[in-house]
Design a protein around this motif. Structure first.
Motif, PDB file in Angstrom:
ATOM      1  N   UNK A 184      46.054  37.019  43.271  1.00 24.13           N
ATOM      2  CA  UNK A 184      46.649  38.233  42.723  1.00 24.13           C
ATOM      3  C   UNK A 184      45.898  39.422  43.302  1.00 24.13           C
ATOM      4  N   UNK A 185      46.599  40.149  44.143  1.00 24.67           N
ATOM      5  CA  UNK A 185      45.985  41.231  44.903  1.00 24.67           C
ATOM      6  C   UNK A 185      46.669  42.555  44.587  1.00 24.67           C
ATOM      7  N   UNK A 186      45.937  43.604  44.897  1.00 26.01           N
ATOM      8  CA  UNK A 186      46.510  44.946  44.831  1.00 26.01           C
ATOM      9  C   UNK A 186      46.015  45.699  46.057  1.00 26.01           C
ATOM     10  N   UNK A 187      46.894  46.477  46.663  1.00 25.95           N
ATOM     11  CA  UNK A 187      46.510  47.200  47.874  1.00 25.95           C
ATOM     12  C   UNK A 187      47.008  48.631  47.814  1.00 25.95           C
ATOM     13  N   UNK A 188      46.297  49.498  48.501  1.00 29.71           N
ATOM     14  CA  UNK A 188      46.718  50.887  48.648  1.00 29.71           C
ATOM     15  C   UNK A 188      46.490  51.310  50.093  1.00 29.71           C
ATOM     16  N   UNK A 189      47.247  52.308  50.501  1.00 30.96           N
ATOM     17  CA  UNK A 189      47.030  52.946  51.796  1.00 30.96           C
ATOM     18  C   UNK A 189      46.127  54.153  51.559  1.00 30.96           C
ATOM     19  N   UNK A 190      45.033  54.222  52.275  1.00 30.87           N
ATOM     20  CA  UNK A 190      44.125  55.366  52.123  1.00 30.87           C
ATOM     21  C   UNK A 190      44.830  56.642  52.571  1.00 30.87           C
ATOM     22  N   UNK A 200      53.099  29.619  39.850  1.00 30.09           N
ATOM     23  CA  UNK A 200      54.023  30.733  39.996  1.00 30.09           C
ATOM     24  C   UNK A 200      53.249  31.992  40.361  1.00 30.09           C
ATOM     25  N   UNK A 201      53.738  32.694  41.398  1.00 28.37           N
ATOM     26  CA  UNK A 201      53.048  33.887  41.875  1.00 28.37           C
ATOM     27  C   UNK A 201      53.287  35.056  40.930  1.00 28.37           C
ATOM     28  N   UNK A 202      52.310  35.951  40.897  1.00 27.50           N
ATOM     29  CA  UNK A 202      52.437  37.189  40.138  1.00 27.50           C
ATOM     30  C   UNK A 202      52.240  38.340  41.114  1.00 27.50           C
ATOM     31  N   UNK A 203      53.326  39.018  41.444  1.00 25.22           N
ATOM     32  CA  UNK A 203      53.276  40.072  42.447  1.00 25.22           C
ATOM     33  C   UNK A 203      53.258  41.440  41.789  1.00 25.22           C
ATOM     34  N   UNK A 204      52.764  42.460  42.485  1.00 22.53           N
ATOM     35  CA  UNK A 204      52.883  43.831  41.965  1.00 22.53           C
ATOM     36  C   UNK A 204      54.345  44.215  41.816  1.00 22.53           C
ATOM     37  N   UNK A 205      54.624  45.172  40.939  1.00 18.19           N
ATOM     38  CA  UNK A 205      56.001  45.611  40.768  1.00 18.19           C
ATOM     39  C   UNK A 205      56.424  46.465  41.956  1.00 18.19           C
ATOM     40  N   UNK A 206      57.641  47.005  41.904  1.00 14.50           N
ATOM     41  CA  UNK A 206      58.174  47.704  43.070  1.00 14.50           C
ATOM     42  C   UNK A 206      57.473  49.033  43.317  1.00 14.50           C
TER      43      UNK A 206
END
Length: 605
Positions: free
Chosen positions: A245-251, A381-387
């Motif tokens: 379970x990851x979260x990413x951002x663009x700097x 089951x994967x848990x993805x970030x929302x849209x």
């Protein structure tokens, strides 16, 4: 990577794979055995801190922690005189099967039997049979796990005897009725004549493996917790064994310098604003309109509040990103070798074509930094970030440390191409009655999927998102043929925020380099050609007419989150897709054999 009981590394892996594939709680095959990657408490060596305030703020809110840090996984120093660094791995599973199979020549079915042995019965990693023959062994590929991420060895004796009270400890065997390796052809047998088909342990409601004991062996001894789940059979190497379970951002450039400069020029009028409505009123002035015309009232009001010491309305991950990308009128960020972000808008004259009429901006992102952090994992089951790129706070994720004070993260540096769609065009298309009627079919398929996944927090993303997502996959395929990167290396970010706008960012990056070679940027200069090619790809699929006519509610096909989408047209590598290849339908993009008449690109050619 080091075994728990020795300082000598038993294997190596890329640091980026630790975040995505082989993080805490995952299983990895080594030459002689399989291991379970240890939690953060068992990582040794100096760690390099990664700074990204925007991501850190989101993670602290998700984990409900006041202070948190991000560090890159420890790296191998390559110097034998220095202290060892690495990640502890615990041997798992502890049950093995012999590689030498016994085949009874009298049996017509040619049953192959292999001895099932525990780690404690091994001598120097091998099993000595009754004939004093040393046999090689391999880890059993079946373990038990639950939806909460807990994992453990199967209790083979209670399973085969169908009783927790059985005291039989005679040798166990794995009988294979054929060479397919299919679970339906495997029988677990005890020499006391008891046997049981392994397929009885398969399924959501099977209780053959008993209740989960809450085992978290990746966190070390005595890390079990209470669990009310039923243990399920899990194949170690299956794709559903581990979902990071990851979260990413663009700097982004600090505090959007272009917005700040615009507010500076109109500050004599904007300083009296007390609300976002006042910003809209002041925008009517000619002196103000000419300065802030490229920015929304929300962006201007956020800058005003920031100057006054207020926090303003918290923006979602993707909201902040799309606001920055659409602001790149000429150039945004700094074109420096060590810069995190630099983008330039490509003049419309370079890409203006009839099929591009509903696209309002193309931005070439020459320098881009993406920071990816892991906060947990799930199984089955994967848990993805929302849209909007936000993590669901209510997800029951498995812990990657006993006490969380930091999370593993990596930074990817690369390039990208951003395509902004006309907000009016997308909204008008989505509001059409025929599009709405078709959308109800997709919603019905989602409802069927939701009924089967009652614990999932996913929401229906809406038609604009599905259209943009499908277009993105077609464009990835088209650009990968020429840009020099394989399709699996190109990733996507879909922006479908009705209040702000719509767009698609295709980008690539590497954690082991200072950047990329510019292939995606060069392809972006011919975005009109790639778009046309992508639209042509979408019109016909090698699986048509079956693909184009697929009904999302079809219980036989069981593709509830797909319209016209399959491996012949829209499905791409899951490393590229932010939604694991769900929510796709090319009928929403271009005309197909279905003839639904709901395509966004009416003049696709």
């Amino acid at each position: 990577m080091a075994n728990r009981n020795t300082s000598r590394p038993h294997g190596q892996t890329r640091r980026s794979q630790i975040i995505t594939t082989f993080g805490p709680g995952s299983m990895m095959d080594l030459p002689d055995h399989s291991v379970l990657i240890g939690g953060l408490d068992h990582w040794t060596g100096d760690k390099q801190e990664i700074v990204e305030p925007r991501l850190l703020e989101k993670l602290e809110k998700t984990l409900d922690l006041g202070q948190l840090q991000m560090f890159a996984p420890p790296h191998d120093l390559g110097d034998p005189t220095q202290p060892k660094t690495g990640i502890v791995a615990w041997q798992f599973p502890e049950w093995f099967i012999t590689q030498d199979a016994i085949v009874d020549p009298d049996e017509k079915s040619k049953i192959r039997s292999r001895r099932l042995v525990h780690r404690s019965a091994l001598t120097s990693g091998r099993f000595i049979d009754d004939n004093r023959k040393r046999q090689n062994v391999v880890p059993i590929r079946f373990v038990r796990a639950c939806r909460n991420g807990h994992i453990g060895d199967i209790d083979w004796y209670p399973f085969v005897h169908e009783s927790l009270d059985s005291e039989c400890k005679r040798p166990l065997w794995i009988d294979e009725l054929d060479t397919s390796g299919d679970i339906s052809s495997i029988i677990v047998r005890c020499e006391c004549t008891k046997d049981r088909p392994l397929k009885e342990a398969v399924g959501y409601v099977s209780k053959a493996l008993g209740k989960c004991d809450g085992g978290r062996p990746w966190l070390g001894p005595y890390a079990n917790e209470r669990c009310d789940q039923i243990s399920r059979l899990l194949i170690r190497t299956a794709s559903n064994a581990y979902f990071s379970q990851k979260m990413s951002v663009i700097s982004l450039p600090k505090r959007n310098e272009t917005v700040s400069k615009a507010v500076d020029q109109a500050w004599q009028f904007l300083e009296i604003a007390q609300s976002i409505e006042d910003v809209g009123y002041e925008r009517r002035r000619t002196q103000v309109k000419s300065v802030i015309e490229d920015f929304t009232d929300e962006e201007i009001w956020g800058e005003i509040e920031a100057r006054r010491g207020g926090t303003g309305t918290e923006k979602s991950v993707k909201q902040a990103e799309i606001e920055t990308l659409v602001a790149a009128k000429d150039g945004l960020g700094n074109d420096k070798p060590d810069g995190d972000f630099f983008a330039r808008a490509l003049p419309r004259a370079h890409w203006d074509q009839p099929w591009m009429k509903d696209i309002v901006r193309v931005v070439l992102v020459h320098r881009l930094r993406e920071v990816v952090a892991q906060i947990g994992f799930t199984r089955f089951e994967a848990s993805t970030p929302d849209i909007e790129g936000e993590l669901d706070i209510g997800v029951n994720r498995a812990a990657i440390a006993r006490e969380m004070s930091w999370v593993p993260a990596i930074e990817n540096r690369g390039e990208g191409v951003f395509i902004q769609f006309s907000k009016n065009a997308v909204d008008s298309w989505a509001a059409r009655s025929d599009v709405q009627a078709y959308g109800r079919k997709l919603l019905n398929g989602f409802d069927v999927w939701k009924d089967e996944h009652t614990t999932s927090k996913r929401e229906f993303p809406g038609l604009p998102f599905i259209m943009l997502h499908s277009f993105s996959h077609l464009l990835v395929t088209s650009m990968s043929l020429e840009c020099g990167y394989p399709a699996s290396s190109i990733r996507e970010r879909i922006y479908a925020i009705p209040e702000i706008g719509y767009g698609v960012l295709l980008y690539t990056g590497s954690p082991d380099a200072e950047g990329t070679l510019g292939g995606l940027i060069q392809s972006g200069r011919k975005i009109h050609d790639h778009t046309r090619q992508a639209l042509e790809y979408g019109e016909l699929c090698s699986n048509d007419p079956v693909c184009a006519n697929h009904d999302p509610e079809n219980a036989h096909e069981r593709r509830f989150l797909h319209g016209a989408a399959c491996h012949g047209c829209l499905l791409i590598s899951e490393t590229s897709c932010e939604q694991f290849n769900d929510y796709l339908d090319r009928n929403l993009v271009v005309p197909t054999l279905e003839g639904a008449g709901v395509e966004f690109f009416i003049d696709g050619s």
